[in-house]
Each structure stands twice: as structure tokens, then as C-alpha cells.
Design a protein around this motif. Structure first.
Motif, short mmCIF file in Angstrom:
data_model
loop_
_atom_site.label_atom_id
_atom_site.label_comp_id
_atom_site.label_asym_id
_atom_site.label_seq_id
_atom_site.Cartn_x
_atom_site.Cartn_y
_atom_site.Cartn_z
N HIS A 44 13.19 22.34 31.38
CA HIS A 44 13.16 23.47 31.08
C HIS A 44 11.94 23.65 30.23
N PRO A 45 11.54 24.74 29.44
CA PRO A 45 10.54 25.02 28.57
C PRO A 45 10.74 24.10 27.22
N VAL A 48 9.62 20.69 28.14
CA VAL A 48 8.03 20.60 28.14
C VAL A 48 7.32 20.82 26.82
N ASP A 49 8.00 21.61 25.94
CA ASP A 49 7.35 21.83 24.71
C ASP A 49 7.43 20.56 23.89
N LEU A 50 8.57 20.07 23.68
CA LEU A 50 8.85 19.04 23.05
C LEU A 50 7.99 17.63 23.57
N GLY A 125 14.80 18.28 17.27
CA GLY A 125 15.21 18.55 15.88
C GLY A 125 16.67 18.48 15.76
N ASP A 126 17.57 18.36 16.93
CA ASP A 126 18.82 18.28 17.06
C ASP A 126 19.28 16.66 16.45
N TRP A 127 18.25 15.98 16.14
CA TRP A 127 18.67 14.68 15.57
C TRP A 127 17.68 14.48 14.46
N SER A 128 18.69 14.00 13.48
CA SER A 128 18.16 13.75 11.94
C SER A 128 17.35 12.70 12.09
N VAL A 129 16.24 12.17 11.29
CA VAL A 129 15.54 11.02 11.36
C VAL A 129 16.45 9.75 11.29
N ASP A 130 17.42 10.14 10.09
CA ASP A 130 18.24 8.73 9.93
C ASP A 130 19.30 8.38 11.05
N ARG A 131 19.43 9.37 12.18
CA ARG A 131 20.15 9.10 13.13
C ARG A 131 19.43 8.58 14.59
N ILE A 132 18.19 8.51 14.43
CA ILE A 132 17.35 8.15 15.63
C ILE A 132 17.23 6.84 15.84
N ARG A 144 5.85 5.71 12.36
CA ARG A 144 6.57 6.91 12.03
C ARG A 144 7.45 7.41 13.13
N VAL A 145 8.62 7.82 12.19
CA VAL A 145 9.64 8.70 13.10
C VAL A 145 9.95 9.96 12.69
N LEU A 146 9.52 10.90 13.91
CA LEU A 146 9.78 12.11 13.72
C LEU A 146 10.57 13.04 14.47
N SER A 147 11.41 14.07 14.02
CA SER A 147 12.52 14.79 14.39
C SER A 147 11.71 16.20 14.46
N LEU A 148 11.05 16.66 15.59
CA LEU A 148 10.56 17.72 15.92
C LEU A 148 11.56 18.98 16.08
N PRO A 149 11.16 20.33 15.59
CA PRO A 149 12.02 21.27 15.80
C PRO A 149 12.06 21.88 17.44
N LEU A 150 13.20 22.13 17.73
CA LEU A 150 13.42 22.49 19.19
C LEU A 150 12.99 24.07 19.44
N LEU A 151 12.41 24.03 20.62
CA LEU A 151 12.08 25.53 21.09
C LEU A 151 13.51 26.15 21.48
N GLN A 152 13.78 27.08 20.72
CA GLN A 152 15.01 27.77 20.64
C GLN A 152 15.40 28.61 21.87
N GLY A 153 16.54 28.56 22.29
CA GLY A 153 16.94 29.25 23.34
C GLY A 153 17.06 28.56 24.73
N PHE A 154 16.93 27.25 24.69
CA PHE A 154 16.89 26.30 25.96
C PHE A 154 17.62 25.17 25.82
N SER A 155 18.79 25.08 26.69
CA SER A 155 19.61 23.92 26.75
C SER A 155 19.96 23.60 28.35
N THR A 156 19.83 22.55 28.87
CA THR A 156 20.24 22.16 29.97
C THR A 156 21.91 22.40 30.31
N THR A 157 22.51 21.93 29.32
CA THR A 157 24.28 22.59 29.49
C THR A 157 24.33 24.15 29.55
N ARG A 158 23.57 24.88 28.72
CA ARG A 158 23.52 26.28 28.85
C ARG A 158 23.11 26.69 30.04
#
Length: 169
Positions: A44-45, A48-50, A125-132, A144-158
Motif C-alpha cells: 500500500h502507499p 511505498v513511501d517508507l 516510525g512505529d518502531w523506536s530506535v532502541d527496539r530496532i 546509522r539506525v533510523l525510525s522514519l515517520p509513517l505515512l498516516q492512514g495506511f495499514s495492511t491489517t486495517r
């Protein structure tokens, strides 16, 4: 009772085994390798964005894709994955941002990360860096370890829930 027909997909050169991946990366020494992972069950978008933003962090992107058994062990539901590894890998390999797709059978991609030693490790972004998972490996190598913000409104489960709720019974 007949067995359901399971469609097959053609091979794709970006879908590689670990040995093939390591050989490819050896040929690309000096390039900054970015790694991310996930199920990518129904693309889903947000995915693709991530993936595009992860790829922008380096010279090439390796997508570690959970095996079907690995997805089942994640507790996402009895009906997951919706698509087989072969289908998920084939679709992801067609994205311009993805350079390689490699499967991991374990519950986490730790062994895959340890084998390829990427310079950049990215999760949503649903993963904090310390949990990656694999953070220790990447940071020990100066990466480097990055937690990038998610594109809001998209979820496979939903998305699956929406499909199930709209189905005519």
C-alpha cells in the motif's frame, strides 16, 4: 474436494538468496547499503513511501522479507500472510526504490543484518530506535539506525479488515 490453485509468479533478478546477495554486495563495495524489513503482505502507499525514503538514505536498498512461516509466527492472524513470499517478493522487486529482496526465516532479520552489515538500518516510525533489531550490529560498524515517520492512514491489517467488513455474506 479439489485443491485450490496457487498462482505462481516468474522469477525476478532482484529476488535473491543470501549467498547471491552477498556476492552482489561484494561487487558494489563502497556503496552505502540501506536495509529495512517487514512482511509487506499487501503493498500500500505507506509501504511505498517508507521504502522510497529508506532508499534515499543510501546508494542501494535491501528489503528483508519475512518468510511465510515467519509471518505466521508474528500473530497477525490465521489468514496471514494473504500473499505468499514469492508473490510479496515479486511485487516488492518491481519497486524502483528496492534493489534487492532477500528472505529471512527467523522471527527477526538479525542474522540477515549480521551477514550483510548495512551502513543504514531503517524501520517505520512505529518502531523506536532502541527496539530496532540489528541496531547493535549497525552501530558497531559506525552506521546509522533510523525510525522514519509513517505515512498516516495506511495499514495492511486495517485494509484487510475493510475488505472483510465490506464482503457480502
Amino acid at each position: 474436494m479439489s485443491t485450490p490453485c496457487v498462482p505462481s509468479v516468474p522469477a525476478h533478478p532482484k529476488v535473491v538468496t543470501l549467498d547471491e546477495l552477498l556476492a552482489q554486495l561484494k561487487d558494489r563495495q563502497g556503496e552505502r547499503v540501506v536495509f529495512t524489513n517487514g512482511c509487506y503482505d499487501i503493498l500500500h502507499p505507506g509501504h511505498v513511501d517508507l521504502l522510497a525514503r529508506a532508499r534515499a538514505e543510501g546508494d542501494l536498498l535491501v528489503l528483508g522479507l519475512n518468510s511465510d512461516d515467519s509471518v505466521r509466527r508474528l500473530g497477525k492472524g490465521a489468514d496471514r500472510p494473504v500473499n505468499t513470499y514469492a508473490v510479496r517478493a515479486y511485487v516488492a522487486a518491481h519497486l524502483q526504490s528496492v534493489d534487492y529482496v532477500a528472505m529471512f526465516e527467523e522471527d527477526t532479520p538479525y542474522n540477515l543484518i549480521k551477514a550483510i552489515r548495512p551502513q543504514v538500518l531503517v524501520k517505520g516510525g512505529d518502531w523506536s530506535v532502541d527496539r530496532i533489531v540489528g541496531r547493535d550490529v549497525v552501530e558497531a560498524g559506525g552506521g546509522r539506525v533510523l525510525s522514519l515517520p509513517l505515512l498516516q492512514g495506511f495499514s495492511t491489517t486495517r485494509l484487510i479488515e475493510k475488505i472483510q467488513n465490506s464482503a457480502v455474506l
